[in-house]
Enzyme design. Structure first.
Site, PDB file in Angstrom:
ATOM      1  N   THR A  53      58.500  14.211  62.973  1.00  0.00           N
ATOM      2  CA  THR A  53      57.047  14.141  63.053  1.00  0.00           C
ATOM      3  C   THR A  53      56.418  15.469  62.648  1.00  0.00           C
ATOM      4  O   THR A  53      55.251  15.507  62.250  1.00  0.00           O
ATOM      5  CB  THR A  53      56.609  13.741  64.473  1.00  0.00           C
ATOM      6  OG1 THR A  53      57.326  12.566  64.857  1.00  0.00           O
ATOM      7  CG2 THR A  53      55.126  13.452  64.544  1.00  0.00           C
ATOM      8  N   TYR A 141      70.147  14.090  68.417  1.00  0.00           N
ATOM      9  CA  TYR A 141      69.123  13.117  68.056  1.00  0.00           C
ATOM     10  C   TYR A 141      69.795  11.949  67.362  1.00  0.00           C
ATOM     11  O   TYR A 141      70.258  12.062  66.235  1.00  0.00           O
ATOM     12  CB  TYR A 141      68.093  13.785  67.155  1.00  0.00           C
ATOM     13  CG  TYR A 141      66.871  12.955  66.815  1.00  0.00           C
ATOM     14  CD1 TYR A 141      66.595  11.745  67.449  1.00  0.00           C
ATOM     15  CD2 TYR A 141      65.978  13.401  65.857  1.00  0.00           C
ATOM     16  CE1 TYR A 141      65.475  11.005  67.134  1.00  0.00           C
ATOM     17  CE2 TYR A 141      64.846  12.670  65.532  1.00  0.00           C
ATOM     18  CZ  TYR A 141      64.605  11.471  66.174  1.00  0.00           C
ATOM     19  OH  TYR A 141      63.493  10.734  65.852  1.00  0.00           O
ATOM     20  N   LYS A 169      68.321  12.687  72.469  1.00  0.00           N
ATOM     21  CA  LYS A 169      67.076  11.985  72.171  1.00  0.00           C
ATOM     22  C   LYS A 169      67.484  10.675  71.517  1.00  0.00           C
ATOM     23  O   LYS A 169      68.045  10.670  70.422  1.00  0.00           O
ATOM     24  CB  LYS A 169      66.180  12.803  71.243  1.00  0.00           C
ATOM     25  CG  LYS A 169      64.901  12.071  70.832  1.00  0.00           C
ATOM     26  CD  LYS A 169      64.103  12.849  69.799  1.00  0.00           C
ATOM     27  CE  LYS A 169      62.891  12.034  69.343  1.00  0.00           C
ATOM     28  NZ  LYS A 169      62.152  12.706  68.244  1.00  0.00           N
ATOM     29  N   VAL A 209      60.657  12.104  74.464  1.00  0.00           N
ATOM     30  CA  VAL A 209      60.215  12.924  73.331  1.00  0.00           C
ATOM     31  C   VAL A 209      59.388  11.980  72.485  1.00  0.00           C
ATOM     32  O   VAL A 209      59.916  11.140  71.764  1.00  0.00           O
ATOM     33  CB  VAL A 209      61.391  13.511  72.529  1.00  0.00           C
ATOM     34  CG1 VAL A 209      60.862  14.310  71.337  1.00  0.00           C
ATOM     35  CG2 VAL A 209      62.258  14.398  73.412  1.00  0.00           C
TER      36      VAL A 209
END
Length: 298
Positions: A53, A141, A169, A209
């Site tokens: 992002t 992640y 995550k 998150v």
């Protein structure tokens, strides 16, 4: 600043956008303003910068350093700042990790190497090599929609043996795999897919998150608190109210819509960088409708 070992990166974190000026250059003052807004007004105890992002793939190494330094200067004394350092090149990822440590980051986010489609043995070597390269705690992640390759449960179990690999995550949308990993490791799980925040928290995730956290941070904090208190009816009520926000932000790439929302709110965001494109007037109108249904007025 102290952290709870059970939630080493905090409870409510947002995958923060990187604000740009209209000419596409980095808006460092805007990054500091947005970071302070998220921490001081949106109930965040942590931020992830330089992630997807944050449009990290479009930022040169020097730009990444400048953004990380700016955010640390703005909120590093009162929030956990996690630096996204992952690439599909182990050597480059290690360089990024060491640079983030030198700059003062509190932790590292390391995404599954994308495009190369490494086998599980390659994933494990990549993650442990990065974890070996600094003294910072690491959040893996797991996002196969972008990386193609999932981190399998057995790989996560082995990765968890590393003293600095402490969290995941999760954006894999495989609740069974999450349940097995939680049962077999002490990894701290963070929801990385907003639509699945509630089920992941119910399974034992310690935080989020989030992308929608840019605009609904306090409500995410309430959701987490309700789950932890065992008040699932309240948690479902909060989550139901957030569904239009989740849907609205992810009708296209989340960074496109959340930057549009931030601009509408008068907060630093600016345009996206190519190959992304900014939200159209029609998309912004739909976003206003969606967010209004979720209690957020633009």
């Amino acid at each position: 600043m102290t952290t709870d070992p059970a939630r080493p990166f905090g409870r409510v974190l947002t995958a923060m956008v990187t604000p740009f000026a209209e000419d596409g250059s980095i808006d460092l003052a805007g990054a500091q303003e947005l970071a302070a807004h998220l921490v001081d007004r949106e109930a965040h105890d942590g931020l992830v910068v330089l992630g997807t992002t944050g449009e990290a793939p479009t930022l040169a190494d020097g730009e990444q350093s400048a953004v990380l330094e700016a955010v640390l200067d703005a909120v590093g004394d009162r929030a956990v700042v996690v630096a996204g350092v992952g690439t599909n090149d182990t050597a480059h990822t290690i360089d990024n990790a060491r640079r983030a440590e030198r700059l003062g980051a509190h932790g590292l986010l390391v995404v599954t190497p994308y495009y190369s489609k490494p086998p599980q043995a390659g994933l494990l070597r990549h993650f442990t090599s990065v974890a070996d390269s600094t003294d910072l705690p690491v959040m893996l992640y797991d996002i196969p929609p972008r990386s193609v390759v999932p981190i399998e449960v057995e790989t996560l179990v082995r990765a968890a043996e590393h003293p600095r690999i402490v969290a995941v995550k999760d954006a894999k949308a495989d609740l069974g795999a999450v349940a097995w990993t939680l049962a077999r490791t002490d990894l701290a799980y963070y929801s990385g897919e907003d639509m699945l925040n509630l089920p992941l928290l119910a399974l034992g995730a310690v935080g989020v998150v989030s992308v929608v956290g840019h605009v609904v941070g306090p409500r995410l904090a309430e959701l987490i608190a309700a789950v932890e208190a065992g008040d699932l009816p309240k948690a479902r009520e909060i989550n139901d109210g957030l569904l239009p926000v989740y849907t609205g932000v992810f009708r296209t790439q989340g960074v496109i819509t959340i930057k549009a929302a931030l601009r509408e709110l008068g907060l630093p965001a600016g345009p996206v960088r190519p190959p992304l494109v900014d939200a159209t007037p029609e998309q912004i109108a739909q976003l206003r409708t969606d967010l209004a249904s979720g209690g957020v007025s633009l």
